[in-house]
Motif scaffolding. Structure first.
Motif, PDB file in Angstrom:
ATOM      1  N   PHE A  13     -30.874 -33.907  89.862  1.00  0.00           N
ATOM      2  CA  PHE A  13     -31.750 -32.913  90.484  1.00  0.00           C
ATOM      3  C   PHE A  13     -30.920 -31.777  91.057  1.00  0.00           C
ATOM      4  O   PHE A  13     -30.014 -32.004  91.851  1.00  0.00           O
ATOM      5  CB  PHE A  13     -32.565 -33.556  91.612  1.00  0.00           C
ATOM      6  N   PHE A  14     -31.260 -30.546  90.670  1.00  0.00           N
ATOM      7  CA  PHE A  14     -30.479 -29.389  91.108  1.00  0.00           C
ATOM      8  C   PHE A  14     -31.234 -28.476  92.065  1.00  0.00           C
ATOM      9  O   PHE A  14     -30.659 -27.589  92.669  1.00  0.00           O
ATOM     10  CB  PHE A  14     -30.050 -28.554  89.892  1.00  0.00           C
ATOM     11  N   GLY A  15     -32.527 -28.653  92.181  1.00  0.00           N
ATOM     12  CA  GLY A  15     -33.280 -27.780  93.083  1.00  0.00           C
ATOM     13  C   GLY A  15     -34.751 -28.129  93.066  1.00  0.00           C
ATOM     14  O   GLY A  15     -35.255 -28.704  92.089  1.00  0.00           O
ATOM     15  N   LEU A  16     -35.405 -27.854  94.185  1.00  0.00           N
ATOM     16  CA  LEU A  16     -36.848 -28.097  94.311  1.00  0.00           C
ATOM     17  C   LEU A  16     -37.470 -26.850  94.926  1.00  0.00           C
ATOM     18  O   LEU A  16     -37.007 -26.394  95.973  1.00  0.00           O
ATOM     19  CB  LEU A  16     -37.089 -29.322  95.208  1.00  0.00           C
ATOM     20  N   TYR A  17     -38.487 -26.318  94.282  1.00  0.00           N
ATOM     21  CA  TYR A  17     -39.043 -25.032  94.690  1.00  0.00           C
ATOM     22  C   TYR A  17     -40.568 -25.030  94.620  1.00  0.00           C
ATOM     23  O   TYR A  17     -41.167 -25.893  93.983  1.00  0.00           O
ATOM     24  CB  TYR A  17     -38.519 -23.910  93.780  1.00  0.00           C
ATOM     25  N   ARG A  18     -41.145 -24.011  95.263  1.00  0.00           N
ATOM     26  CA  ARG A  18     -42.590 -23.828  95.164  1.00  0.00           C
ATOM     27  C   ARG A  18     -42.919 -22.356  94.961  1.00  0.00           C
ATOM     28  O   ARG A  18     -42.384 -21.495  95.666  1.00  0.00           O
ATOM     29  CB  ARG A  18     -43.275 -24.320  96.441  1.00  0.00           C
ATOM     30  N   VAL A  19     -43.781 -22.095  94.002  1.00  0.00           N
ATOM     31  CA  VAL A  19     -44.297 -20.746  93.770  1.00  0.00           C
ATOM     32  C   VAL A  19     -45.745 -20.726  94.208  1.00  0.00           C
ATOM     33  O   VAL A  19     -46.520 -21.599  93.820  1.00  0.00           O
ATOM     34  CB  VAL A  19     -44.233 -20.375  92.264  1.00  0.00           C
ATOM     35  N   LYS A  20     -46.083 -19.748  95.030  1.00  0.00           N
ATOM     36  CA  LYS A  20     -47.458 -19.667  95.517  1.00  0.00           C
ATOM     37  C   LYS A  20     -47.990 -18.263  95.281  1.00  0.00           C
ATOM     38  O   LYS A  20     -47.714 -17.358  96.058  1.00  0.00           O
ATOM     39  CB  LYS A  20     -47.464 -19.999  97.013  1.00  0.00           C
ATOM     40  N   PRO A  21     -48.719 -18.085  94.186  1.00  0.00           N
ATOM     41  CA  PRO A  21     -49.248 -16.748  93.904  1.00  0.00           C
ATOM     42  C   PRO A  21     -50.333 -16.378  94.906  1.00  0.00           C
ATOM     43  O   PRO A  21     -50.975 -17.270  95.461  1.00  0.00           O
ATOM     44  CB  PRO A  21     -49.862 -16.874  92.504  1.00  0.00           C
ATOM     45  N   HIS A  22     -50.478 -15.073  95.100  1.00  0.00           N
ATOM     46  CA  HIS A  22     -51.482 -14.602  96.053  1.00  0.00           C
ATOM     47  C   HIS A  22     -52.857 -15.123  95.655  1.00  0.00           C
ATOM     48  O   HIS A  22     -53.624 -15.599  96.476  1.00  0.00           O
ATOM     49  CB  HIS A  22     -51.474 -13.075  96.087  1.00  0.00           C
TER      50      HIS A  22
ATOM     51  N   SER B 213     -45.501  -6.576  86.280  1.00  0.00           N
ATOM     52  CA  SER B 213     -45.868  -7.148  87.556  1.00  0.00           C
ATOM     53  C   SER B 213     -46.715  -8.394  87.372  1.00  0.00           C
ATOM     54  O   SER B 213     -47.559  -8.473  86.493  1.00  0.00           O
ATOM     55  CB  SER B 213     -46.632  -6.117  88.371  1.00  0.00           C
ATOM     56  N   THR B 214     -46.453  -9.391  88.197  1.00  0.00           N
ATOM     57  CA  THR B 214     -47.260 -10.598  88.160  1.00  0.00           C
ATOM     58  C   THR B 214     -48.115 -10.702  89.406  1.00  0.00           C
ATOM     59  O   THR B 214     -48.777 -11.693  89.623  1.00  0.00           O
ATOM     60  CB  THR B 214     -46.360 -11.856  88.116  1.00  0.00           C
ATOM     61  N   GLY B 215     -48.063  -9.682  90.229  1.00  0.00           N
ATOM     62  CA  GLY B 215     -48.802  -9.752  91.489  1.00  0.00           C
ATOM     63  C   GLY B 215     -47.968 -10.437  92.542  1.00  0.00           C
ATOM     64  O   GLY B 215     -46.974 -11.095  92.229  1.00  0.00           O
ATOM     65  N   PRO B 216     -48.343 -10.265  93.798  1.00  0.00           N
ATOM     66  CA  PRO B 216     -47.541 -10.819  94.887  1.00  0.00           C
ATOM     67  C   PRO B 216     -47.541 -12.346  94.888  1.00  0.00           C
ATOM     68  O   PRO B 216     -48.515 -12.975  94.468  1.00  0.00           O
ATOM     69  CB  PRO B 216     -48.230 -10.275  96.152  1.00  0.00           C
ATOM     70  N   PHE B 217     -46.436 -12.924  95.321  1.00  0.00           N
ATOM     71  CA  PHE B 217     -46.364 -14.387  95.440  1.00  0.00           C
ATOM     72  C   PHE B 217     -45.344 -14.775  96.489  1.00  0.00           C
ATOM     73  O   PHE B 217     -44.522 -13.965  96.913  1.00  0.00           O
ATOM     74  CB  PHE B 217     -46.014 -15.027  94.099  1.00  0.00           C
ATOM     75  N   LYS B 218     -45.447 -16.015  96.930  1.00  0.00           N
ATOM     76  CA  LYS B 218     -44.467 -16.550  97.880  1.00  0.00           C
ATOM     77  C   LYS B 218     -43.608 -17.587  97.167  1.00  0.00           C
ATOM     78  O   LYS B 218     -44.059 -18.213  96.208  1.00  0.00           O
ATOM     79  CB  LYS B 218     -45.192 -17.215  99.051  1.00  0.00           C
ATOM     80  N   PHE B 219     -42.402 -17.755  97.672  1.00  0.00           N
ATOM     81  CA  PHE B 219     -41.474 -18.676  97.021  1.00  0.00           C
ATOM     82  C   PHE B 219     -40.747 -19.490  98.081  1.00  0.00           C
ATOM     83  O   PHE B 219     -40.275 -18.950  99.068  1.00  0.00           O
ATOM     84  CB  PHE B 219     -40.462 -17.887  96.183  1.00  0.00           C
ATOM     85  N   LYS B 220     -40.654 -20.776  97.855  1.00  0.00           N
ATOM     86  CA  LYS B 220     -39.952 -21.623  98.817  1.00  0.00           C
ATOM     87  C   LYS B 220     -38.862 -22.443  98.136  1.00  0.00           C
ATOM     88  O   LYS B 220     -39.076 -23.034  97.088  1.00  0.00           O
ATOM     89  CB  LYS B 220     -40.941 -22.561  99.503  1.00  0.00           C
ATOM     90  N   ASP B 221     -37.700 -22.443  98.756  1.00  0.00           N
ATOM     91  CA  ASP B 221     -36.525 -23.168  98.276  1.00  0.00           C
ATOM     92  C   ASP B 221     -36.354 -24.360  99.215  1.00  0.00           C
ATOM     93  O   ASP B 221     -35.976 -24.191 100.360  1.00  0.00           O
ATOM     94  CB  ASP B 221     -35.322 -22.203  98.368  1.00  0.00           C
ATOM     95  N   TYR B 222     -36.651 -25.567  98.741  1.00  0.00           N
ATOM     96  CA  TYR B 222     -36.565 -26.739  99.611  1.00  0.00           C
ATOM     97  C   TYR B 222     -35.126 -27.233  99.737  1.00  0.00           C
ATOM     98  O   TYR B 222     -34.404 -27.319  98.741  1.00  0.00           O
ATOM     99  CB  TYR B 222     -37.420 -27.892  99.056  1.00  0.00           C
ATOM    100  N   CYS B 223     -34.743 -27.570 100.945  1.00  0.00           N
ATOM    101  CA  CYS B 223     -33.430 -28.179 101.228  1.00  0.00           C
ATOM    102  C   CYS B 223     -32.293 -27.548 100.424  1.00  0.00           C
ATOM    103  O   CYS B 223     -31.560 -28.253  99.705  1.00  0.00           O
ATOM    104  CB  CYS B 223     -33.448 -29.675 100.938  1.00  0.00           C
ATOM    105  N   PRO B 224     -32.120 -26.226 100.510  1.00  0.00           N
ATOM    106  CA  PRO B 224     -31.123 -25.569  99.651  1.00  0.00           C
ATOM    107  C   PRO B 224     -29.696 -26.063  99.851  1.00  0.00           C
ATOM    108  O   PRO B 224     -28.937 -26.139  98.893  1.00  0.00           O
ATOM    109  CB  PRO B 224     -31.254 -24.091 100.017  1.00  0.00           C
ATOM    110  N   ASN B 225     -29.364 -26.433 101.082  1.00  0.00           N
ATOM    111  CA  ASN B 225     -27.992 -26.910 101.308  1.00  0.00           C
ATOM    112  C   ASN B 225     -27.732 -28.235 100.605  1.00  0.00           C
ATOM    113  O   ASN B 225     -26.681 -28.424 100.004  1.00  0.00           O
ATOM    114  CB  ASN B 225     -27.721 -27.068 102.808  1.00  0.00           C
ATOM    115  N   ALA B 226     -28.694 -29.118 100.703  1.00  0.00           N
ATOM    116  CA  ALA B 226     -28.530 -30.418 100.057  1.00  0.00           C
ATOM    117  C   ALA B 226     -28.438 -30.252  98.539  1.00  0.00           C
ATOM    118  O   ALA B 226     -27.584 -30.858  97.877  1.00  0.00           O
ATOM    119  CB  ALA B 226     -29.688 -31.339 100.421  1.00  0.00           C
ATOM    120  N   PHE B 227     -29.293 -29.408  97.979  1.00  0.00           N
ATOM    121  CA  PHE B 227     -29.254 -29.217  96.524  1.00  0.00           C
ATOM    122  C   PHE B 227     -28.003 -28.479  96.079  1.00  0.00           C
ATOM    123  O   PHE B 227     -27.465 -28.736  95.006  1.00  0.00           O
ATOM    124  CB  PHE B 227     -30.520 -28.500  96.038  1.00  0.00           C
ATOM    125  N   ARG B 228     -27.546 -27.582  96.922  1.00  0.00           N
ATOM    126  CA  ARG B 228     -26.326 -26.871  96.573  1.00  0.00           C
ATOM    127  C   ARG B 228     -25.164 -27.859  96.537  1.00  0.00           C
ATOM    128  O   ARG B 228     -24.299 -27.813  95.660  1.00  0.00           O
ATOM    129  CB  ARG B 228     -26.075 -25.786  97.611  1.00  0.00           C
TER     130      ARG B 228
END
Ligand code: ATP
Ligand code: CA
Ligand code: CA
Length: 413
Positions: A182-191, A83-98
């Protein structure tokens, strides 16, 4: 240290980040495929049945980011959850990157497998590049060398989102573009802990062949020399002055030389228009005739990996139906796949002319620096020189782009 980077083992400082990245991508990208994340029941063609941005009545949908995903803990994909503890994840503009991945011939299922399929023994874990740039960004490689993850500050992530429509249009119109893929842009936000934004890009050296020399070229001479300290490393990145001292050109032959110069011109024109500067041309050179003792870890991964790593990685069959328009005439013989003119030889380009055989891997990197976002210190003297800020931003990227093109046109033959 190993040029391929350090494997992120359990207990490594980047271990938790890596698990969060992998869990996040597996879920977010999996969702965008319209499955539960298991890339099993669709053909690559089906993944590629995408609408073009122009076919979206509402452009906003194409560039919108979905809601943030929440995870209670990561590591569930490992047999024994760490476990790494809770976190949030965001996938920016997934359609454009896809859609971009489709343009670049990257199958989404493969994308996930390359980045997320860490085996129990950690064998396919990501690797961290030991000597990143001065900016403090971290670089991770996928085990198969296809992808690079770069952590980036907020303003660079913002810039990428802002330029995405124009970048995408440029990539559509320029299948040989040397801009970063560029294939994807993301954000990880740990608790608890700092949030991390990162971009997934194509690795310019997608090969297990040894890159004997690497150069980062900007067309400037000021401070553009690898330091004594840097030279001690096997993975030293040389700079403009070092390249001049090398006394050899990049031998592409007349046709490819012209396409290179033309493409650099087009790519620079866009960067200049977007007010971007400080980018470089990264060149890796493999000398096929140099005898090498592969490092033990290099040998291991080469031998154990039975897949076609020597092949250019970014080539997947494309749906003909979707590959209409400008691109079609560039398609290779089977009329299914398109490979950039500068990546047709195992992900790179072989020399033509020159004294000996050389294998180049090249492309533009580090394009997310807006002139107005550069460090204040650098502005000062130029402010005096040019007067108002407005003038600076219009003049400087232009000067940069011209100097860059000018220099690059002198190094190819
Ligand atoms: P700075 O802003 O100080 O120049 P940075 O953190 O923005 O540094 P980059 O200039 O993007 O870093 O890259 C640093 C190094 O990482 C490059 O010199 C190169 O060795 C490697 N690198 C970056 N992007 C790629 C890529 N797409 N493929 C292969 N290697 C790369
Ligand atoms: Ca740089
Ligand atoms: Ca940078």
């Amino acid at each position: 240290k190993n040029v391929l980077g350090e494997i992120i083992y359990k207990g490594h400082p980047s271990w938790a980040l890596m698990l969060n990245i992998q869990t996040g991508i597996r879920n977010a990208v999996g969702k965008s495929m319209g499955t539960d994340g298991a890339p099993n029941n669709k053909t690559p063609q089906q993944y590629h049945t995408l609408r073009k941005p122009s076919e979206f009545r509402n452009q906003k949908d194409f560039y919108a980011s979905p809601k943030t995903l929440r995870f209670d803990s990561a590591g569930s994909a490992m047999t024994n959850a760490h476990s790494t503890g809770p976190f949030k994840f965001k996938d920016y503009c997934p359609n454009a990157f896809r859609y971009l991945r489709y343009l670049f011939g990257i199958d989404t299922a493969d994308f996930m497998v390359s980045l997320c399929n860490t085996l129990k023994n950690g064998e396919n874990a990501l690797r961290e590049l030991p000597t990143p740039g001065k900016s403090g960004s971290l670089f991770f490689f996928s085990h198969d060398m296809k992808f690079i993850i770069k952590t980036i500050p907020k303003d660079e992530a913002r810039l990428l989102r802002d330029i995405l429509p124009e970048y995408l249009e440029h990539i559509e119109a320029n299948p040989n573009s040397l801009l970063p893929r560029f294939f994807g842009l993301y954000r990880v936000k740990p608790h608890s802990g700092r949030q991390v934004r990162f971009v997934v890009m194509g690795n310019l050296f997608p090969t297990k062949k040894k890159i004997h020399e690497r150069y980062d070229l900007k067309g400037s001479v000021v401070g553009r020399e690898a330091s004594v300290e840097e030279r001690k490393s096997e993975s030293v990145t040389f700079k403009d002055i070092d390249f001049r001292n090398r006394k050899h050109k990049i031998y592409l032959g007349p046709t490819k030389k012209q396409s290179f110069v033309d493409q650099i011109k087009k790519d620079c024109k866009l960067l200049q228009k977007l007010n971007i500067m400080d980018y470089s041309l990264l060149i890796g050179i493999h000398y096929p005739h140099r005898e090498e003792q592969p490092s033990p870890s290099l040998l291991r991964s080469t031998l154990e990996d039975s897949s076609d790593c020597e092949q250019s990685p970014s080539i997947e069959p494309r749906n003909k139906e979707n590959g209409r328009s400008k691109r079609e005439k560039h398609y290779s013989m089977d009329n299914e796949t398109y490979i950039s003119a500068f990546q047709q030889d195992e992900g790179g380009i072989k020399s033509q002319g020159g004294d000996s055989e050389e294998h180049y891997f090249l492309g533009i990197i580090d394009i997310l620096m807006l002139y107005s976002l550069r460090k204040k210190v650098e502005h000062t003297y130029k402010t005096i020189r040019f007067g108002t800020k407005q003038e600076i931003s219009s003049v400087e990227p232009e000067e940069y782009s011209e100097r860059f093109q000018e220099f690059l046109s002198t190094i190819v033959e």
